[in-house]
Write a protein that holds these residues in place. Structure first.
Motif, PDB file in Angstrom:
ATOM      1  N   THR A 320      27.988 -82.202  -6.245  1.00 17.36           N
ATOM      2  CA  THR A 320      27.461 -83.412  -6.876  1.00 17.36           C
ATOM      3  C   THR A 320      25.992 -83.214  -7.250  1.00 17.36           C
ATOM      4  O   THR A 320      25.300 -82.382  -6.647  1.00 17.36           O
ATOM      5  N   PRO A 321      25.489 -83.974  -8.236  1.00 11.58           N
ATOM      6  CA  PRO A 321      24.108 -83.767  -8.700  1.00 11.58           C
ATOM      7  C   PRO A 321      23.054 -83.888  -7.602  1.00 11.58           C
ATOM      8  O   PRO A 321      22.050 -83.166  -7.615  1.00 11.58           O
ATOM      9  N   ASP A 322      23.255 -84.798  -6.650  1.00 10.36           N
ATOM     10  CA  ASP A 322      22.245 -84.997  -5.614  1.00 10.36           C
ATOM     11  C   ASP A 322      22.031 -83.751  -4.760  1.00 10.36           C
ATOM     12  O   ASP A 322      20.923 -83.516  -4.257  1.00 10.36           O
ATOM     13  N   LEU A 323      23.083 -82.923  -4.613  1.00 10.49           N
ATOM     14  CA  LEU A 323      22.955 -81.724  -3.793  1.00 10.49           C
ATOM     15  C   LEU A 323      22.173 -80.618  -4.494  1.00 10.49           C
ATOM     16  O   LEU A 323      21.780 -79.635  -3.850  1.00 10.49           O
ATOM     17  N   LYS A 324      21.945 -80.767  -5.781  1.00 10.07           N
ATOM     18  CA  LYS A 324      21.127 -79.800  -6.524  1.00 10.07           C
ATOM     19  C   LYS A 324      19.676 -80.253  -6.633  1.00 10.07           C
ATOM     20  O   LYS A 324      18.851 -79.578  -7.260  1.00 10.07           O
ATOM     21  N   GLU A 325      19.350 -81.388  -6.035  1.00 10.65           N
ATOM     22  CA  GLU A 325      17.971 -81.866  -6.055  1.00 10.65           C
ATOM     23  C   GLU A 325      17.156 -81.164  -4.973  1.00 10.65           C
ATOM     24  O   GLU A 325      17.694 -80.464  -4.123  1.00 10.65           O
ATOM     25  N   ASN A 408      31.572 -82.985 -12.294  1.00  7.03           N
ATOM     26  CA  ASN A 408      30.136 -83.193 -12.486  1.00  7.03           C
ATOM     27  C   ASN A 408      29.648 -82.255 -13.581  1.00  7.03           C
ATOM     28  O   ASN A 408      29.872 -81.043 -13.510  1.00  7.03           O
TER      29      ASN A 408
END
Length: 450
Positions: A320-325, A408
Motif C-alpha cells: 500500500t502507498p503508506d508503506l512506501k512513505e 495500488n
C-alpha cells in the motif's frame, strides 16, 4: 481439421528460429504450425507482430489472504495478463498465513477460486518451523520451495514468513532433496546487512543510495557460496533468486561447472535502473538485494547474454502507498513490476541490445518452464498449451499510473518511455487481454500442480 483458433502472419518465436508462419490451436493446445493452415473458428491476423510464448514469471508475490490490500488474485493476475504473462509461480509470502503447510496451502487454493485470469503455480515455504511439513507440501502439488537467508517477516504476526538459520537451511535442503524439487533462495547475509543497515540509518543520510551501500556485493556472494556448499552436501537442487551482482552469478556458473544443480535469475528492474537514479524515483524503487550501479548492471547484461542467468523475473512485491512513505531505511522494500516484464525486456534486450528472438523466448518462458517442470508451458510447439503474447515492436509509449491493473498504482516504471507494447495475451487458446478491449472479465486461470 477444424481448429478453434488460427494465428496468421506473425513472426513466431520457435525453439530454434523465429519465422513468419501460422499457428493453429485446438482444445487449448497448439495443434499445428505451418504456412498452409486454414479452417478455423477464429482467425487472428498477427501481421507485423512478434508472437512469443506467453511469459512465465517464476517470482511473483500475491498477498491474498491476509494482506489483500497490498495485492489480490483479481488485480495481480489481471496485471499479469495485460503484461503478457500467462503463468507465474507465486511466492509463499507476503500473504497471511504464509504458505508453509497443508492447511495454509489449502487456504490459498480456496481464496483464489474464480479470481485468476492467468495460470498460477505455487511455492511452498521453508522456515525453521515447518521442516516436518515439507513432504505434505510436495504431495499437495507445490512446484518448488522458497526460503530467505535474509531477515524477513513480521515477528509480531506468528503466521508470517520467517527466514532460515543455517541448521534449518541444511536440514530443509536434505528433506527437499528427497522430493526432487528445487529450493529457491533469497541469498543475503542477514546478520551483516541488518547491522550495516542499522548503522547507516543511525548515522545518515537516510537515502536510497545509502541503503544500497549498506548491502554491499559481498553480502550476496557469501550466502550464495554457503547455499551452494549446503547443496553439495545434501544433493538439493537450488535456484538463487534475484541476483543483483555479476559476482553472484559467477559463483553459480562455477558451481554448475562442478556438477551442482544450481541456476539463478535477475529482476527486470536490475537490468533497467541504476543506483544513481533511485533517489529521484523514490521508495517505489527500493528492494533487496538492491538496485546496484551501472558497472554491476553492465555485468548482469553480459551474464544474461551468455545465458549464465536463466531468466528475468519481476519479483513483483507490491504494498500500500503508506508503506512506501518515510525514508529509504523505514520504507517497505519491494518493486511492483509484473505488468512490465515483457515490454521492458523486449525493448531493452532485443531492440536496444540485439538479443535474438529465440534467446528472448528462452529468457522469458522456456527456461523457467524447464527449470520448474511446467511441462505443458513455455514453448510454441505442438502439444504445448496455447499460451501466447503478441508484441508490437518499435512502438514507444509512456507508462501512466492509470495503465496499471495493480491494486495500488505504484511502479518505478511510471513516466518511462517503453519502446514496445503488449497488444494481446492468449491463455490456452483464449484471449485474456486485448489492447482494444482490455483484460477479460471472465477469469480463465487455474492452479498448476506438480
Amino acid at each position: 481439421m477444424n481448429y478453434d483458433l488460427l494465428i496468421k502472419n506473425g513472426t513466431v518465436i520457435l525453439e530454434s528460429e523465429a519465422i513468419v508462419t501460422d499457428v493453429a490451436v485446438k482444445d487449448g493446445k497448439i495443434a499445428a504450425i505451418g504456412s498452409d493452415l486454414s479452417d478455423a473458428s477464429e482467425v487472428v491476423d498477427a501481421r507485423g507482430l512478434i508472437v512469443s510464448p506467453g511469459m512465465i514469471d517464476p517470482h511473483v508475490h500475491i498477498s491474498e489472504p491476509g494482506r489483500t490490500e497490498w495485492e489480490g488474485y483479481v488485480t495481480g493476475t489481471k496485471a499479469a495478463a495485460k503484461g503478457g504473462v500467462t503463468s507465474f509461480i507465486e511466492m509463499p509470502l507476503n500473504q497471511l498465513p504464509a504458505t508453509v503447510d497443508r492447511e495454509s496451502l489449502q487456504i490459498k487454493f480456496d481464496v483464489a477460486k474464480g479470481k485468476m485470469t492467468t495460470d498460477v503455480a505455487v511455492f511452498g515455504g521453508l522456515t525453521p518451523r515447518n521442516l516436518d511439513d515439507i513432504s505434505d507440501l510436495d504431495e499437495d502439488g507445490v512446484t518448488a520451495y522458497k526460503c530467505f537467508m535474509a531477515t524477513c517477516g513480521d515477528r509480531s504476526k506468528p503466521e508470517d514468513f520467517e527466514n532460515v538459520d543455517d541448521y534449518s537451511l541444511y536440514e530443509g535442503m536434505r528433506r527437499i532433496a528427497k522430493t526432487g524439487k528445487i529450493l529457491a533462495i533469497h541469498a543475503e547475509n542477514a546478520a551483516i546487512t541488518d547491522r550495516l543497515g542499522q548503522i547507516a540509518a543511525e548515522t545518515g543520510p537516510r537515502t536510497l543510495k545509502a541503503y544500497v551501500e549498506s548491502r554491499p556485493v559481498f553480502t550476496e556472494v557469501e550466502p550464495i557460496r554457503r547455499a551452494i556448499l549446503f547443496a553439495k552436501e545434501t544433493g538439493c537442487r537450488i535456484h538463487i533468486c534475484h541476483v543483483a551482482c555479476p559476482e553472484g552469478v559467477e559463483e553459480v556458473t562455477k558451481a554448475r561447472a562442478e556438477g551442482v544443480d544450481v541456476t539463478c535469475e535477475t529482476c527486470t528492474h536490475n537490468f533497467y535502473f541504476v543506483t544513481d537514479e533511485l533517489d529521484a524515483i523514490g521508495n517505489v524503487a527500493k528492494c533487496s538485494p538492491p538496485i546496484r550501479d551501472k558497472k554491476n548492471q553492465d555485468g548482469l547484461w553480459e551474464k544474461l547474454f551468455k545465458e549464465e542467468i536463466s531468466f528475468a523475473v519481476s519479483d513483483h512485491s507490491p504494498c500500500t502507498p503508506d508503506l512506501k512513505e518515510g525514508d529509504a531505511f523505514s520504507a517497505w522494500g519491494g518493486v511492483a513490476g509484473l505488468q512490465n516484464n515483457v515490454d521492458v525486456m523486449f525493448d531493452e534486450a532485443v531492440q536496444k541490445r540485439g538479443m535474438s528472438l529465440e534467446q528472448f523466448g528462452r529468457i522469458i518462458s522456456s527456461n523457467a518452464a524447464d527449470r520448474y517442470n511446467l511441462n505443458a508451458k513455455g514453448r510454441i510447439s505442438i502439444g504445448k498449451d496455447a499460451d501466447f503474447v503478441f508484441i508490437k515492436p518499435d512502438a514507444p509509449y509512456v507508462l501512466k499510473a492509470e495503465d496499471l491493473e495493480y491494486k495500488n498504482k505504484l511502479s518505478p516504471y511510471i513516466g518511462r518511455e517503453i519502446g514496445a507494447q503488449v497488444v494481446k495475451t492468449i491463455l490456452r487458446g483464449q484471449t485474456i487481454y486485448d489492447q482494444k478491449t482490455g483484460v477479460t472479465e471472465t477469469p480463465k486461470g487455474q492452479f498448476i500442480l506438480n
